[in-house]
Design a protein around this motif. Structure first.
Motif, PDB file in Angstrom:
ATOM      1  N   CYS A 305       0.866  -1.129  -0.064  1.00  0.00           N
ATOM      2  CA  CYS A 305      -0.084  -0.030  -0.084  1.00  0.00           C
ATOM      3  C   CYS A 305       0.956   1.384   0.030  1.00  0.00           C
ATOM      4  N   LYS A 306       2.028   1.199   1.029  1.00  0.00           N
ATOM      5  CA  LYS A 306       2.760   2.505   1.012  1.00  0.00           C
ATOM      6  C   LYS A 306       3.685   2.647  -0.299  1.00  0.00           C
ATOM      7  N   ARG A 307       4.051   1.517  -1.104  1.00  0.00           N
ATOM      8  CA  ARG A 307       4.862   1.576  -2.106  1.00  0.00           C
ATOM      9  C   ARG A 307       3.936   2.349  -3.141  1.00  0.00           C
ATOM     10  N   PHE A 308       2.757   1.867  -3.344  1.00  0.00           N
ATOM     11  CA  PHE A 308       1.722   2.299  -4.132  1.00  0.00           C
ATOM     12  C   PHE A 308       1.606   3.820  -3.932  1.00  0.00           C
ATOM     13  N   MET A 309       1.212   4.402  -2.801  1.00  0.00           N
ATOM     14  CA  MET A 309       1.299   5.874  -2.284  1.00  0.00           C
ATOM     15  C   MET A 309       2.604   6.541  -2.714  1.00  0.00           C
ATOM     16  N   TYR A 310       3.858   5.920  -2.553  1.00  0.00           N
ATOM     17  CA  TYR A 310       4.751   6.567  -3.171  1.00  0.00           C
ATOM     18  C   TYR A 310       4.792   6.891  -4.530  1.00  0.00           C
ATOM     19  N   ARG A 311       4.490   5.749  -5.239  1.00  0.00           N
ATOM     20  CA  ARG A 311       4.436   6.094  -6.602  1.00  0.00           C
ATOM     21  C   ARG A 311       3.555   6.934  -7.278  1.00  0.00           C
ATOM     22  N   SER A 347      12.759   1.879  -2.216  1.00  0.00           N
ATOM     23  CA  SER A 347      12.918   1.059  -3.568  1.00  0.00           C
ATOM     24  C   SER A 347      12.008   1.239  -4.684  1.00  0.00           C
ATOM     25  N   ALA A 348      10.787   1.604  -4.052  1.00  0.00           N
ATOM     26  CA  ALA A 348       9.654   1.701  -5.069  1.00  0.00           C
ATOM     27  C   ALA A 348       9.901   2.933  -5.806  1.00  0.00           C
ATOM     28  N   VAL A 349      10.542   3.796  -5.645  1.00  0.00           N
ATOM     29  CA  VAL A 349      10.572   5.134  -6.434  1.00  0.00           C
ATOM     30  C   VAL A 349      12.064   5.731  -6.548  1.00  0.00           C
ATOM     31  N   MET A 350      12.142   6.563  -7.395  1.00  0.00           N
ATOM     32  CA  MET A 350      13.431   7.205  -7.832  1.00  0.00           C
ATOM     33  C   MET A 350      13.452   8.485  -6.643  1.00  0.00           C
ATOM     34  N   MET A 351      12.416   9.094  -6.778  1.00  0.00           N
ATOM     35  CA  MET A 351      12.557  10.301  -6.023  1.00  0.00           C
ATOM     36  C   MET A 351      12.844  10.296  -4.587  1.00  0.00           C
ATOM     37  N   PRO A 352      13.631  11.120  -4.025  1.00  0.00           N
ATOM     38  CA  PRO A 352      13.923  11.032  -2.387  1.00  0.00           C
ATOM     39  C   PRO A 352      12.731  11.077  -1.632  1.00  0.00           C
ATOM     40  N   VAL A 353      12.584  10.354  -0.697  1.00  0.00           N
ATOM     41  CA  VAL A 353      11.577  10.348   0.425  1.00  0.00           C
ATOM     42  C   VAL A 353      12.099  11.021   1.777  1.00  0.00           C
ATOM     43  N   HIS A 354      11.538  11.904   2.061  1.00  0.00           N
ATOM     44  CA  HIS A 354      11.798  12.812   3.225  1.00  0.00           C
ATOM     45  C   HIS A 354      11.081  12.462   4.772  1.00  0.00           C
TER      46      HIS A 354
END
Length: 425
Positions: A305-311, A347-354
């Motif tokens: 679910c969270k990986r999807f939200m990140y995407r 690892s789901a996204v390329m954009m940095p997560v803060h």
């Protein structure tokens, strides 16, 4: 009220910058303040006030005494990013020693700071001839005299000097410290009895935009606020587990509405920013149902679910040229927030997560939420997410999660979610 001016102190962090950078940041704040005052009180207020500055300070006063409206200034300045603290002041010429001594003594006593207990601070900038010890003795002497006379009406009109019960600053609950001070700059004396704590940080808009994932809970709005405090104007994204189906309407409404209420509070801090914040709601119930179907037995539903939200957030980053994703995760607070699982999420996204709350404990988050005004919303009861597995994994593996995602066809659900993206005004 005796006040006719506001003394603004900038965040001390500016002092470590180069002179050029410091001047740029201070000019940035001035413009934010002017836009915020116009947005809150109308352009008429700007016509009635005057600004003058020195390094690290901004002084705002009313051109005509009868136009004085300090409350309006405190309401805006008190919650402005980039400001460390403010003090309502009485501004007069330092040459008028009688006025300086009289106002200082009476103002301190009216704020409950007795002559036997207070230590007044006097600072003189570009005024080397000022006899500070003599000035402090005169103030102490007059305050002693008034106190011995029990503050009679003849000696002391308390109504002009009385302490305000509470300054209103929108959602911001800044601490107010009784602190008698006189700041002398050139020929001007600024006399104050209290410091109002402001948010600090950097002026909003100084940094690039970021996407902030905001829910109806406690952590994510606090994390978004901290990113704003460092100068980033957010693009808010609410992930709503409803796509219009009737079954979960009540629960979905609570998720969506609580999140939007949190954002409504956060938007109060953006008045004055050059760019207004953007708010999106993304419905993803079909995707959530798939995550439950394929992930619950493995205990990885929350990771899916969270990986999807990140995407979703990453795609919105690309849309608005944002430079990162802001979330409310705290290390170890939940099963999905262990160090290993955070790596799986990233690892789901390329954009940095803060994660501004990474090292906070819950008490610290509660204190922050109470201060910024989102705590009452977090306490509204709502139904827990239906997707939480009975035994969530705390040691997820990237390759295992990716294998499950291949079965789900994440791309299909992502396109479906983005095509139904709702922009909220």
């Amino acid at each position: 009220m005796v006040y006719n001016c506001i003394l603004v102190r900038y965040t001390g962090e500016f002092g470590v910058k180069s002179t050029q950078s410091q001047e740029y940041i201070e000019d940035f704040i001035h413009n934010n303040i002017k836009r915020a005052l116009t947005a809150s009180e109308g352009p008429d207020l700007l016509d009635r006030i005057r600004f003058f500055t020195r390094q690290g300070r901004l002084y705002i006063y009313f051109e005509k005494q009868q136009d004085t409206d300090v409350d309006s200034l405190v309401a805006v300045l008190g919650r402005t990013f980039g400001i460390s603290s403010i003090s309502p002041c009485f501004r007069t010429s330092v040459r008028d020693k009688t006025a300086v001594v009289s106002v200082a003594a009476k103002l301190m006593l009216a704020h409950g700071i007795g002559p036997g207990s207070f230590k007044i601070t006097v600072r003189a900038i570009q005024n080397p001839k000022l006899d500070i010890p003599s000035l402090k003795r005169d103030i102490t002497g007059l305050s002693n005299k008034i106190a011995l006379n029990n503050g009679s009406q003849k000696e002391f009109s308390r109504s002009r000097f009385k302490k305000r019960p509470k300054w209103k600053m929108g959602p911001w609950g800044g601490e107010i410290e009784s602190k008698p001070e006189i700041e002398v700059y050139k020929d001007h004396a600024f006399i104050s009895a209290e410091r109002i704590k402001s948010p600090g940080g950097f002026p909003l808009g100084l940094e690039n935009q970021m996407v902030a994932l905001v829910s109806g809970g406690l952590d994510s709005p606090a994390a978004a606020w901290l990113a704003m405090r460092r100068g980033a104007v957010p693009v808010f994204v609410v992930m709503d587990p409803d796509n219009g189906s009737i079954g979960d309407r009540a629960n979905a409404s609570a998720v969506r509405e609580k999140a939007l209420e949190n954002i409504k509070v956060l938007v109060e801090y953006t008045k004055g920013a050059l760019k207004a914040p953007i708010v999106y709601v993304a419905s993803y119930q079909s995707a959530l149902d798939a995550f439950i179907q394929y992930g619950s037995k493995k205990g990885i539903t929350c990771l899916l679910c969270k990986r999807f939200m990140y995407r979703v957030a990453e795609q919105i980053c690309f849309l608005h040229d944002c430079q990162g994703i802001v979330t409310g995760e705290i290390l170890g607070e939940q099963a999905s927030q262990t160090a290993k699982n955070l790596r799986v999420l990233d690892s789901a996204v390329m954009m940095p997560v803060h994660r501004p709350l990474f090292g906070f404990d819950k008490d610290e988050v509660v204190t922050l939420a109470s201060r910024i005004g989102t705590m009452p919303i977090a306490t509204i009861e709502s139904v827990p997410c239906k997707g939480v597995p009975n035994r969530p994994t705390i040691c997820g593996e990237v390759f295992e999660v990716e294998k499950v995602e291949e079965k789900i066809d994440i791309k299909k659900y992502l396109e479906q979610c983005l095509s139904g993206l709702e922009k909220v005004s």
